[in-house]
Write a protein that holds these residues in place. Structure first.
Motif, PDB file in Angstrom:
ATOM      1  N   PRO A  68       0.724  -1.397  -0.088  1.00 46.42           N
ATOM      2  CA  PRO A  68      -0.072   0.019   0.091  1.00 46.42           C
ATOM      3  C   PRO A  68       0.853   1.473   0.026  1.00 46.42           C
ATOM      4  O   PRO A  68       1.763   1.368   0.527  1.00 46.42           O
ATOM      5  CB  PRO A  68      -0.827  -0.061   1.408  1.00 46.42           C
ATOM      6  CG  PRO A  68      -0.751  -1.565   1.634  1.00 46.42           C
ATOM      7  CD  PRO A  68       0.423  -2.229   1.157  1.00 46.42           C
ATOM      8  N   LEU A  69       0.481   2.211  -0.757  1.00 44.28           N
ATOM      9  CA  LEU A  69       0.966   3.457  -0.765  1.00 44.28           C
ATOM     10  C   LEU A  69       0.103   4.374   0.169  1.00 44.28           C
ATOM     11  O   LEU A  69      -1.009   4.734  -0.121  1.00 44.28           O
ATOM     12  CB  LEU A  69       1.136   4.210  -2.165  1.00 44.28           C
ATOM     13  CG  LEU A  69       1.883   5.649  -2.298  1.00 44.28           C
ATOM     14  CD1 LEU A  69       2.990   5.669  -1.593  1.00 44.28           C
ATOM     15  CD2 LEU A  69       1.691   6.158  -3.587  1.00 44.28           C
ATOM     16  N   ASP A  70       0.542   4.650   1.275  1.00 45.15           N
ATOM     17  CA  ASP A  70      -0.168   5.149   2.609  1.00 45.15           C
ATOM     18  C   ASP A  70      -0.221   6.688   2.351  1.00 45.15           C
ATOM     19  O   ASP A  70       0.714   7.271   1.710  1.00 45.15           O
ATOM     20  CB  ASP A  70       0.497   4.815   3.802  1.00 45.15           C
ATOM     21  CG  ASP A  70       0.130   3.487   4.202  1.00 45.15           C
ATOM     22  OD1 ASP A  70      -1.043   2.832   3.857  1.00 45.15           O
ATOM     23  OD2 ASP A  70       1.058   3.038   4.640  1.00 45.15           O
ATOM     24  N   TYR A  71      -1.244   7.180   2.486  1.00 44.32           N
ATOM     25  CA  TYR A  71      -1.425   8.704   2.621  1.00 44.32           C
ATOM     26  C   TYR A  71      -0.353   9.376   3.284  1.00 44.32           C
ATOM     27  O   TYR A  71      -0.262   9.226   4.590  1.00 44.32           O
ATOM     28  CB  TYR A  71      -2.804   9.324   2.677  1.00 44.32           C
ATOM     29  CG  TYR A  71      -2.849  10.684   2.761  1.00 44.32           C
ATOM     30  CD1 TYR A  71      -2.779  11.612   1.879  1.00 44.32           C
ATOM     31  CD2 TYR A  71      -2.788  11.434   4.093  1.00 44.32           C
ATOM     32  CE1 TYR A  71      -2.847  12.964   2.002  1.00 44.32           C
ATOM     33  CE2 TYR A  71      -2.755  12.892   4.256  1.00 44.32           C
ATOM     34  CZ  TYR A  71      -2.696  13.624   3.109  1.00 44.32           C
ATOM     35  OH  TYR A  71      -2.675  14.974   3.351  1.00 44.32           O
ATOM     36  N   ARG A  72       0.360  10.415   2.566  1.00 48.75           N
ATOM     37  CA  ARG A  72       1.248  11.431   3.579  1.00 48.75           C
ATOM     38  C   ARG A  72       1.069  12.472   3.122  1.00 48.75           C
ATOM     39  O   ARG A  72       0.725  12.904   2.134  1.00 48.75           O
ATOM     40  CB  ARG A  72       2.899  10.801   3.321  1.00 48.75           C
ATOM     41  CG  ARG A  72       3.066   9.390   3.292  1.00 48.75           C
ATOM     42  CD  ARG A  72       3.291   8.932   4.653  1.00 48.75           C
ATOM     43  NE  ARG A  72       4.045   7.540   4.663  1.00 48.75           N
ATOM     44  CZ  ARG A  72       4.315   6.837   5.688  1.00 48.75           C
ATOM     45  NH1 ARG A  72       4.056   7.485   6.819  1.00 48.75           N
ATOM     46  NH2 ARG A  72       4.720   5.640   5.626  1.00 48.75           N
ATOM     47  N   ASN A  73       1.455  13.440   4.126  1.00 53.30           N
ATOM     48  CA  ASN A  73       1.133  14.996   3.485  1.00 53.30           C
ATOM     49  C   ASN A  73       2.269  15.547   2.809  1.00 53.30           C
ATOM     50  O   ASN A  73       2.796  16.788   3.205  1.00 53.30           O
ATOM     51  CB  ASN A  73       0.785  15.679   5.015  1.00 53.30           C
ATOM     52  CG  ASN A  73       0.364  17.047   4.678  1.00 53.30           C
ATOM     53  OD1 ASN A  73      -0.318  17.444   3.454  1.00 53.30           O
ATOM     54  ND2 ASN A  73       0.435  18.015   5.453  1.00 53.30           N
ATOM     55  N   VAL A  74       3.094  14.768   2.090  1.00 56.15           N
ATOM     56  CA  VAL A  74       4.020  15.130   1.321  1.00 56.15           C
ATOM     57  C   VAL A  74       3.882  14.368  -0.055  1.00 56.15           C
ATOM     58  O   VAL A  74       3.300  13.617  -0.085  1.00 56.15           O
ATOM     59  CB  VAL A  74       5.378  14.861   1.802  1.00 56.15           C
ATOM     60  CG1 VAL A  74       5.758  15.477   3.188  1.00 56.15           C
ATOM     61  CG2 VAL A  74       5.480  13.208   2.292  1.00 56.15           C
ATOM     62  N   PRO A  75       4.724  14.943  -1.085  1.00 61.02           N
ATOM     63  CA  PRO A  75       4.850  14.232  -2.301  1.00 61.02           C
ATOM     64  C   PRO A  75       5.217  12.798  -2.215  1.00 61.02           C
ATOM     65  O   PRO A  75       6.218  12.611  -1.472  1.00 61.02           O
ATOM     66  CB  PRO A  75       5.515  15.149  -3.264  1.00 61.02           C
ATOM     67  CG  PRO A  75       5.770  16.260  -2.759  1.00 61.02           C
ATOM     68  CD  PRO A  75       5.567  16.178  -1.130  1.00 61.02           C
ATOM     69  N   ALA A  76       4.720  12.010  -2.924  1.00 62.68           N
ATOM     70  CA  ALA A  76       5.252  10.501  -3.052  1.00 62.68           C
ATOM     71  C   ALA A  76       6.410  10.722  -4.053  1.00 62.68           C
ATOM     72  O   ALA A  76       6.766  11.588  -4.762  1.00 62.68           O
ATOM     73  CB  ALA A  76       4.427   9.749  -3.938  1.00 62.68           C
ATOM     74  N   ASP A  77       7.422   9.842  -3.779  1.00 58.66           N
ATOM     75  CA  ASP A  77       8.627   9.860  -4.581  1.00 58.66           C
ATOM     76  C   ASP A  77       8.136   8.592  -5.767  1.00 58.66           C
ATOM     77  O   ASP A  77       7.830   7.627  -5.892  1.00 58.66           O
ATOM     78  CB  ASP A  77       9.720   9.106  -3.976  1.00 58.66           C
ATOM     79  CG  ASP A  77      10.521   9.888  -2.758  1.00 58.66           C
ATOM     80  OD1 ASP A  77      10.216  11.180  -2.847  1.00 58.66           O
ATOM     81  OD2 ASP A  77      11.174   9.212  -1.650  1.00 58.66           O
ATOM     82  N   VAL A  78       8.263   9.361  -7.144  1.00 60.17           N
ATOM     83  CA  VAL A  78       8.114   8.613  -8.269  1.00 60.17           C
ATOM     84  C   VAL A  78       9.221   8.773  -9.336  1.00 60.17           C
ATOM     85  O   VAL A  78       9.764   9.885  -9.371  1.00 60.17           O
ATOM     86  CB  VAL A  78       6.687   9.298  -8.933  1.00 60.17           C
ATOM     87  CG1 VAL A  78       6.380   8.499 -10.165  1.00 60.17           C
ATOM     88  CG2 VAL A  78       5.763   9.527  -7.923  1.00 60.17           C
ATOM     89  N   ASP A  79       9.698   7.600  -9.778  1.00 53.82           N
ATOM     90  CA  ASP A  79      10.778   7.289 -10.850  1.00 53.82           C
ATOM     91  C   ASP A  79      10.070   7.077 -12.166  1.00 53.82           C
ATOM     92  O   ASP A  79       8.953   6.475 -12.178  1.00 53.82           O
ATOM     93  CB  ASP A  79      11.877   6.256 -10.540  1.00 53.82           C
ATOM     94  CG  ASP A  79      12.868   6.621  -9.379  1.00 53.82           C
ATOM     95  OD1 ASP A  79      12.841   7.765  -9.093  1.00 53.82           O
ATOM     96  OD2 ASP A  79      12.830   5.601  -8.713  1.00 53.82           O
TER      97      ASP A  79
END
Length: 143
Positions: A68-79
Motif C-alpha cells: 500500500p502507498l499510504d497517504y502522507r502529507n508530502v509528495p510521493a517519490d516517483v521514478d
C-alpha cells in the motif's frame, strides 16, 4: 499526495494513482502538443513538438501494487522512464516509493501511441521521435 487521493483504508486510491502517473509523466516529459497553455517546463520535452493534428494517446495502463502507498502529507517519490520503444507505440514506466521509508509500493507502465486525428489511425513513430525516446530507455531517469 492530496487528502482526497486517500481511500477508506488510508491508502492512495487506485483511480487517483493513475492520475498521479499522468502528472509524473507530464512533469517529466511535457504536455501533449495542442493541449493546454504553457506552464512550467518539463525536465525533457518529448510531447509538445508533435506535428499539428497528431495526438499522444494512452493505449494501456498496467499497475502492480507491491504494498500500500499510504497517504502522507508530502509528495510521493516517483521514478519515471521510457521502458520500451516499438514501431507504433512506446512504454513509460513508473516506480512509486514511500516518501519516508523509501519502500517500493507501486510499479506501473503506460503504453502510449501517436494518433492522426484526421486519418483516425495510429501512426508509426518517426525516426527522430524514436531516437529522442531512445535516449531515456533503461533505468529511471526522473524523480
Amino acid at each position: 499526495m492530496r487528502w482526497s487521493d486517500m481511500d477508506a483504508y488510508g491508502h492512495i486510491n487506485n483511480v487517483n494513482l493513475v492520475r498521479m502517473m499522468e502528472e509524473a509523466r507530464i512533469a517529466s516529459f511535457g504536455v501533449p502538443g495542442g493541449t493546454g497553455k504553457p506552464g512550467n517546463a518539463p525536465a525533457v520535452d518529448l510531447f509538445s513538438s508533435v506535428p499539428d493534428g497528431t495526438q499522444t494517446l494512452v493505449v494501456e495502463h498496467r499497475i502492480r501494487y507491491v504494498r500500500p502507498l499510504d497517504y502522507r502529507n508530502v509528495p510521493a517519490d516517483v521514478d519515471v522512464w521510457v521502458s520500451a520503444v516499438k514501431p507504433a507505440s512506446f512504454d513509460m514506466s513508473y516506480e512509486f516509493r514511500d516518501p519516508f521509508g523509501g519502500e517500493l509500493c507501486v510499479k506501473a507502465t503506460t503504453t502510449l501511441a501517436f494518433f492522426s486525428a484526421a486519418e483516425s489511425r495510429v501512426l508509426r513513430i518517426p525516426a527522430d521521435r524514436r531516437e529522442a525516446l531512445g535516449e531515456f530507455l533503461g533505468d529511471p531517469v526522473f524523480r
